[in-house]
Write a protein that holds these residues in place. Structure first.
Motif, PDB file in Angstrom:
ATOM      1  N   GLU A   1      -6.251  -0.027   3.961  1.00 35.00           N
ATOM      2  CA  GLU A   1      -7.027   0.852   3.078  1.00 35.00           C
ATOM      3  C   GLU A   1      -8.296   1.345   3.763  1.00 35.00           C
ATOM      4  N   ALA A   2      -8.733   0.601   4.777  1.00 37.10           N
ATOM      5  CA  ALA A   2      -9.972   0.989   5.477  1.00 37.10           C
ATOM      6  C   ALA A   2      -9.694   1.900   6.657  1.00 37.10           C
TER       7      ALA A   2
ATOM      8  N   MET B   1     -14.230 -11.564   7.025  1.00 38.68           N
ATOM      9  CA  MET B   1     -13.274 -10.604   6.451  1.00 38.68           C
ATOM     10  C   MET B   1     -13.760 -10.070   5.122  1.00 38.68           C
ATOM     11  N   SER B   2     -14.949 -10.517   4.652  1.00 41.50           N
ATOM     12  CA  SER B   2     -15.348 -10.190   3.299  1.00 41.50           C
ATOM     13  C   SER B   2     -15.595  -8.705   3.119  1.00 41.50           C
ATOM     14  N   GLU B   3     -15.944  -7.979   4.218  1.00 39.75           N
ATOM     15  CA  GLU B   3     -16.221  -6.557   4.076  1.00 39.75           C
ATOM     16  C   GLU B   3     -14.954  -5.723   4.004  1.00 39.75           C
ATOM     17  N   LEU B   4     -13.831  -6.304   4.355  1.00 40.62           N
ATOM     18  CA  LEU B   4     -12.626  -5.514   4.495  1.00 40.62           C
ATOM     19  C   LEU B   4     -11.769  -5.563   3.235  1.00 40.62           C
TER      20      LEU B   4
ATOM     21  N   ARG C   1       0.840  -1.199   0.000  1.00 39.69           N
ATOM     22  CA  ARG C   1       0.000   0.000   0.000  1.00 39.69           C
ATOM     23  C   ARG C   1       0.869   1.240   0.000  1.00 39.69           C
TER      24      ARG C   1
ATOM     25  N   GLU D   1     -16.475  -5.431  11.584  1.00 41.99           N
ATOM     26  CA  GLU D   1     -15.455  -6.445  11.240  1.00 41.99           C
ATOM     27  C   GLU D   1     -14.098  -6.066  11.786  1.00 41.99           C
TER      28      GLU D   1
ATOM     29  N   VAL E   1     -18.135  -2.591   8.152  1.00 46.48           N
ATOM     30  CA  VAL E   1     -16.662  -2.590   8.147  1.00 46.48           C
ATOM     31  C   VAL E   1     -16.142  -2.346   9.552  1.00 46.48           C
TER      32      VAL E   1
ATOM     33  N   GLY F   1       0.151  -4.062   4.056  1.00 52.96           N
ATOM     34  CA  GLY F   1       0.222  -4.501   2.668  1.00 52.96           C
ATOM     35  C   GLY F   1       1.614  -4.838   2.184  1.00 52.96           C
TER      36      GLY F   1
ATOM     37  N   HIS G   1       1.993  -7.557   6.937  1.00 55.37           N
ATOM     38  CA  HIS G   1       1.574  -8.141   5.652  1.00 55.37           C
ATOM     39  C   HIS G   1       0.125  -7.787   5.311  1.00 55.37           C
ATOM     40  N   LYS G   2      -0.764  -7.918   6.282  1.00 57.36           N
ATOM     41  CA  LYS G   2      -2.192  -7.798   5.966  1.00 57.36           C
ATOM     42  C   LYS G   2      -2.746  -6.392   6.162  1.00 57.36           C
ATOM     43  N   VAL G   3      -2.153  -5.628   7.072  1.00 57.72           N
ATOM     44  CA  VAL G   3      -2.663  -4.270   7.305  1.00 57.72           C
ATOM     45  C   VAL G   3      -1.872  -3.262   6.478  1.00 57.72           C
TER      46      VAL G   3
ATOM     47  N   GLU H   1      -8.209  -5.337   0.917  1.00 57.80           N
ATOM     48  CA  GLU H   1      -6.835  -5.855   1.038  1.00 57.80           C
ATOM     49  C   GLU H   1      -5.904  -4.826   0.389  1.00 57.80           C
ATOM     50  N   PRO H   2      -4.896  -4.358   1.099  1.00 57.98           N
ATOM     51  CA  PRO H   2      -4.653  -4.615   2.510  1.00 57.98           C
ATOM     52  C   PRO H   2      -5.664  -3.892   3.397  1.00 57.98           C
ATOM     53  N   LEU H   3      -5.753  -4.355   4.608  1.00 56.93           N
ATOM     54  CA  LEU H   3      -6.745  -3.855   5.543  1.00 56.93           C
ATOM     55  C   LEU H   3      -6.531  -2.373   5.840  1.00 56.93           C
TER      56      LEU H   3
ATOM     57  N   SER I   1     -11.641   4.534   8.604  1.00 57.24           N
ATOM     58  CA  SER I   1     -11.823   5.731   7.786  1.00 57.24           C
ATOM     59  C   SER I   1     -13.230   6.290   8.030  1.00 57.24           C
TER      60      SER I   1
END
Lengths: 222, 353
Positions: B10-11, B1-4, A3, A159, A156, A185, A181-183, B6-8, A149
């Motif tokens: 971004e939210a 996790m479907s609403e989020l 990202r 979750e 969201v 990116g 890795h996941k947050v 990738e990468p997280l 955000s």
């Protein structure tokens, strides 16, 4: 591409579009501009070389270039604004003091991430010690759901809250690898470099957290 | 996790404003300048000392430039003066000019009472973790209530609640003295702790014994490879962490399993782990009968007075909540026989009128 790499490539930082405009020898400054493109700016190796020679403007440029990156790692791992602020300050204080030890200036970004992770782990150990003795820890006022955000939907946010509660249960190393890795990116290869472990170990750590998340999802679906 | 996405990330939004980013930079710059200023002062002092000795060659060195940073009163790491400290709302970490570090728990405060090149003395309210730089020139003395902890390069914890003050040494050596300490003073080494009651009896020392105080260790998550690798037994700290996290996540079975393992494998933790087990059974699971059995077991363990009193109260409470007032009154009578002037008389009377 991570990202941050995407954002850097387009000269866009989260929120308003910012253009970094540089002239040789001049201080790096940010000017608000709508829809501007990327202007030429010195690369990391050049900034590091200048900073090592005592150029205060180069030090500040390094800070401005990476402060949000370091702050994001710190706050996503600690969940606390105060701790993240302290970690940002400690990280840059140490980094600027030890810049001459960085052999490859082009590796500034992962090097800063490594220092940040060390600070995060140090504080996590301190927090555990205080909990062990029944002392209060820092307030968790910056969890993932509170950092959503403004345009995030309630689904969201919900979750994010679930993710936060699950990753809080993972150990520090797994949480760090998963967050990078996941947050943030980052690629698995970059993550393993920052975490100073093998690619296989990084994959295991990320998988461990993913497994916790799937287990939680299955439990909720029952 | 479907609403989020990738990468997280971004939210998520940027957590710090431009103003805060600027303020952090100013702090970084101030700290570095303060340290550079102290170094320059040390260099200047060294230059004058050298000139003096060169001019008066018969006189011996009296100054040690390498120690210049340690001379004079302790300051904050950024060079600022060290006044009264307070942790409002959340824990606060304070770094000092000699490399020592103090962590104050939320609501705690530290007031220096003496501070020069040879000693640092302060009064603590609440709880704190102290990491004193070893081999430093100063003797540290931290007072808490009428207890005093004297150190010379060590790490220790002072934990204070309504009932007791507990001093635990993580590394190094401390001397704890006070009217409530048996013999007036006690020397503790790494791993040892002392707990002093704040109850009516002024010289009640709860316990003093050697107990390993391990650093919190990482507990490896179960992975597919764990079956092949030999499994390490979890440490004491890891079990406490597991129990706490499980309780927070409402996984009470996991929490009780961790506490039972603690009680079984670590005799020094048996009483505390049993108490926590009873808390979970009563407060979280509302299994009052089971809680009563656990607290009865706790009282039978032969604990220090303060813990026994707490155990009695919880035992009476669990019986009362289990709709067995007669049993509650019987246990209340046992408590009063053992502690006629007990500090928990009021609580016991409330649950067993």
């Amino acid at each position: 591409m991570s990202r941050w790499a995407r954002l850097a490539a387009h000269g866009v930082i989260d929120g308003p579009v910012v253009t970094a405009h540089v002239e040789v020898g001049a201080q790096v400054s940010a000017q608000g501009a709508a829809g501007s493109g990327v202007c030429e700016e010195p690369d990391d190796a050049t900034l590091v070389a200048r900073a090592v020679r005592g150029d205060g403007r180069a030090e500040e440029a390094i800070y401005k270039r990476y402060v949000r990156y370091v702050a994001a790692i710190a706050i996503h791992l600690t969940g606390s604004r105060q701790e993240a602020e302290d970690i940002v300050q400690d990280t840059f204080e140490k980094a600027l003091d030890q810049l001459s030890s960085l052999r490859d200036g082009a590796a500034l970004r992962p090097w800063l991430a490594q220092i940040t992770l060390r600070q995060v782990h140090r504080r996590a150990r301190r927090r555990r010690l205080m909990r062990l003795f029944g002392l209060d820890g820092s307030a968790q006022d910056a969890t993932l759901d509170t950092l959503a955000s403004p345009s995030a939907s309630p689904e969201v946010r919900a979750e994010l809250s679930r993710v936060q509660s699950v990753i809080a249960l993972a150990n520090d190393d797994a949480r760090a690898a998963w967050t990078l890795h996941k947050v943030e990116g980052e690629t698995l290869e970059y993550t393993s470099e920052v975490c100073r472990c093998s690619l296989a170990t990084t994959k295991r750590r990320v998988a461990a957290v993913e497994s916790l998340l799937r287990a939680r999802l299955r439990k909720e679906e029952r | 996790m479907s609403e989020l996405p990738e990468p997280l990330g971004e939210a998520l939004r940027d957590p710090f404003s431009e103003h805060e980013i600027g303020a952090m930079w100013r702090t970084v710059r101030a700290r570095r300048e303060a340290r550079a200023g102290v170094s320059r002062r040390a260099t200047l002092e060294f230059a004058f000392a050298t000139a003096f000795v060169a001019a008066a060659a018969l006189f011996a060195w009296t100054r040690r430039p390498t120690r210049a940073l340690d001379e004079g009163p302790l300051r904050l790491a950024d060079g600022g003066p060290l006044g009264a400290l307070e942790a409002v709302g959340s824990a606060r970490i304070v770094r000092l000019s000699d490399g020592s570090e103090i962590t104050l728990a939320a609501g705690a405060g530290l007031s220096p009472t003496a501070n020069d090149g040879r000693r640092f003395e302060a009064a603590l309210t609440g709880s704190g973790v102290f990491e004193v730089r070893p081999h430093g020139p100063r003797r540290w003395r931290v007072g808490c209530d009428d207890l005093a902890v004297e150190v010379l390069g060590t790490g220790f914890v002072i934990a204070q609640n309504a009932h007791e003050i507990r001093v635990t040494v993580r590394h190094g050596v401390v001397r704890v003295e006070g009217a409530r300490v048996a013999g007036g003073a006690r020397r503790l080494t790494a791993g040892e702790w002392i707990a002093v009651s704040l109850g009516a009896a002024p010289d009640t020392t709860l316990a003093t014994r050697a107990e390993p105080v391990a650093e919190a260790h990482e507990e490896p998550e179960a992975t597919p490879d764990a079956r092949r690798a030999p499994r390490r037994e979890p440490t004491e700290d890891a079990l406490w962490e597991r129990a706490n996290q499980a309780r927070i996540a409402h996984r009470y079975d996991d929490a009780t399993r961790a506490l039972e393992t603690l009680a079984r494998r670590f005799p020094a933790q048996r009483a505390t782990a049993t108490y926590k087990l009873g808390q979970i059974e009563m407060d979280d699971l509302h299994h009052y009968a089971r809680a009563a059995t656990i607290f009865e077991r706790l009282v039978a363990m032969g604990l220090p007075a303060a813990l026994r009193e707490d155990g009695y109260v919880r035992w009476v409470q669990s019986l009362a909540r289990n709709n067995d007032p007669a049993a509650a009154r019987r246990v209340a009578a046992l408590y009063l026989r053992e502690f006629p002037a007990g500090r928990r008389r009021g609580d016991v009377a409330r649950w067993a009128p």
